[in-house]
Design an enzyme around this catalytic site. Structure first.
Site, short mmCIF file in Angstrom:
data_model
loop_
_atom_site.label_atom_id
_atom_site.label_comp_id
_atom_site.label_asym_id
_atom_site.label_seq_id
_atom_site.Cartn_x
_atom_site.Cartn_y
_atom_site.Cartn_z
N ASN A 141 -2.78 3.25 -8.28
CA ASN A 141 -3.22 2.04 -8.98
C ASN A 141 -4.56 1.62 -8.39
O ASN A 141 -4.61 1.09 -7.28
CB ASN A 141 -2.15 0.94 -8.78
CG ASN A 141 -2.55 -0.39 -9.40
OD1 ASN A 141 -3.55 -0.46 -10.14
ND2 ASN A 141 -1.80 -1.43 -9.10
N LYS A 196 -6.49 -0.67 -9.40
CA LYS A 196 -6.74 -2.11 -9.56
C LYS A 196 -8.17 -2.33 -10.10
O LYS A 196 -8.58 -1.57 -10.98
CB LYS A 196 -6.47 -2.83 -8.23
CG LYS A 196 -5.08 -2.48 -7.70
CD LYS A 196 -4.63 -3.33 -6.56
CE LYS A 196 -3.22 -2.88 -6.14
NZ LYS A 196 -2.65 -3.69 -5.08
N HIS A 210 3.08 -5.86 -12.73
CA HIS A 210 2.62 -5.80 -11.34
C HIS A 210 2.56 -7.23 -10.77
O HIS A 210 2.19 -8.17 -11.49
CB HIS A 210 1.24 -5.13 -11.27
CG HIS A 210 0.85 -4.81 -9.85
ND1 HIS A 210 0.34 -5.76 -9.01
CD2 HIS A 210 0.95 -3.68 -9.13
CE1 HIS A 210 0.12 -5.20 -7.82
NE2 HIS A 210 0.49 -3.94 -7.87
N GLU A 218 0.47 -8.68 -9.04
CA GLU A 218 -0.84 -9.36 -9.15
C GLU A 218 -1.05 -9.93 -10.54
O GLU A 218 -1.81 -10.88 -10.72
CB GLU A 218 -1.95 -8.37 -8.75
CG GLU A 218 -1.94 -8.11 -7.25
CD GLU A 218 -2.52 -6.78 -6.81
OE1 GLU A 218 -3.15 -6.09 -7.64
OE2 GLU A 218 -2.31 -6.42 -5.64
N GLU A 240 8.47 -2.85 -5.62
CA GLU A 240 7.34 -3.21 -4.77
C GLU A 240 7.57 -4.60 -4.17
O GLU A 240 7.25 -5.61 -4.81
CB GLU A 240 6.06 -3.28 -5.61
CG GLU A 240 5.60 -1.97 -6.18
CD GLU A 240 4.08 -1.96 -6.34
OE1 GLU A 240 3.44 -1.09 -5.78
OE2 GLU A 240 3.54 -2.86 -7.02
N GLY A 283 -0.62 -4.54 -0.19
CA GLY A 283 -2.02 -4.88 0.05
C GLY A 283 -2.40 -5.08 1.51
O GLY A 283 -1.56 -5.01 2.41
N SER A 311 1.96 -0.66 0.55
CA SER A 311 1.44 -0.10 1.80
C SER A 311 1.95 1.32 2.08
O SER A 311 2.27 1.66 3.22
CB SER A 311 1.78 -1.00 2.99
OG SER A 311 1.15 -2.26 2.83
P1 PGA Z 1 -1.07 -1.05 -1.65
O1 PGA Z 1 -0.85 -1.56 -3.15
O2 PGA Z 1 -0.67 0.41 -1.60
O3 PGA Z 1 -2.52 -1.25 -1.39
O4 PGA Z 1 -0.19 -1.88 -0.76
C1 PGA Z 1 0.28 -1.19 -3.87
C2 PGA Z 1 0.30 -1.84 -5.22
O5 PGA Z 1 -0.15 -2.99 -5.35
O6 PGA Z 1 0.75 -1.24 -6.21
#
Ligand code: PGA
Length: 250
Positions: A9, A11, A94, A96, A164, A170, A212
């Site tokens: 992803n 983003k 997601h 976010e 998640e 993040g 992560s």
């Molecule tokens: P990250 O993000 O691997 O940077 O923790 C995962 C995600 O938001 O799908």
């Protein structure tokens, strides 16, 4: 070992088409031609059409889609538009996007719209915190039930579930999730799905982990039968991303 699903992803990165193309090419070049895993990159929508033209071993997915078919919806992208450029996957729900106001009901409509164009939804679920009273289990149950409300039994095997936990996502993550936490959740999710759709129909549903993910913890999640991973930061770095893919191939 079964075929893993590894999703990058990106983003809101990178900031130019040239950089997106370079990154996509370098990932694709580093992935073995004998690869068994299903690798999917989800870039910003603006880059999808161009990257689709150069995609061979690595597939493409969108990061969102709108729940209406067409019309006066400024700023939105429809499932038919994605379908028309050959996109087969879409990340939905997601955290976010949920933070920006997306509800379980919106996500439910988006899942239905994606499925009607044969686009596979990657449904993200996850709690923002955990406490001793285990409230997060009810929270996850509610997310699953509302996001998948009215989905027909035959369609459930087409949906990928990405667990998640928000606290593990993040660069500001509180901490990493441990494999036991994923195991508990994997069993719990499958149980809710089985109760709703019947055990036979959910046998093939893939439950992947995100938050992560890195080359150190990926082995531990695989031991707990993760069907794959949703990867943010490390999907923007060819070396780190490809290392994870290689571990999933063993
Ligand atoms: P990250 O993000 O691997 O940077 O923790 C995962 C995600 O938001 O799908």
């Amino acid at each position: 070992m079964s075929r893993k699903i590894i999703i990058g992803n990106w983003k809101m990165n990178p900031s130019s088409l040239k950089q997106a193309e370079d990154l996509f090419r370098s990932i694709q070049k580093s992935v073995s031609s004998k690869i068994k895993s299903n690798v999917i990159i989800c870039p910003p929508a603006l880059y999808l059409e161009r990257l689709k033209k150069i995609s061979k071993k690595v597939a493409l997915g969108a990061q969102n889609v709108f729940f209406e078919e067409k019309g006066a919806y400024t700023g939105e992208i429809s499932a038919e538009m994605l379908f028309n450029i050959g996109i087969k996957y879409v990340i939905l729900g997601h955290s976010e996007r949920r933070t920006l106001g997306e509800t379980n009901s919106d996500i439910n409509k988006k899942i239905k719209m994606a499925l009607s164009f044969n686009i596979i939804p990657i449904l993200c679920i996850g709690e923002s915190e955990r406490n001793e009273s285990h409230d997060y289990l009810n929270f996850i149950k509610k997310q699953i039930e509302e996001c998948l409300s009215g989905i027909i039994k035959n369609s459930i095997s087409k949906i990928i579930i990405a667990y998640e936990p928000i606290w593990a996502i993040g660069k500001d993550a509180k901490r990493q999730a441990n494999p036991e936490e994923f195991r508990e959740m994997r069993i719990f999710i499958r149980k809710i799905l089985s109760d709703k759709f019947g055990a036979k129909n959910v046998e093939k549903v893939k439950i992947i982990y995100g938050g992560s993910v890195n080359k150190e913890n990926v082995v531990e999640f695989l031991k707990e039968n993760a069907d794959g991973f949703l990867i943010g930061r490390h999907s923007l770095d060819t070396k780190k991303f490809v290392e994870i893919i290689k571990i999933c191939e063993v």
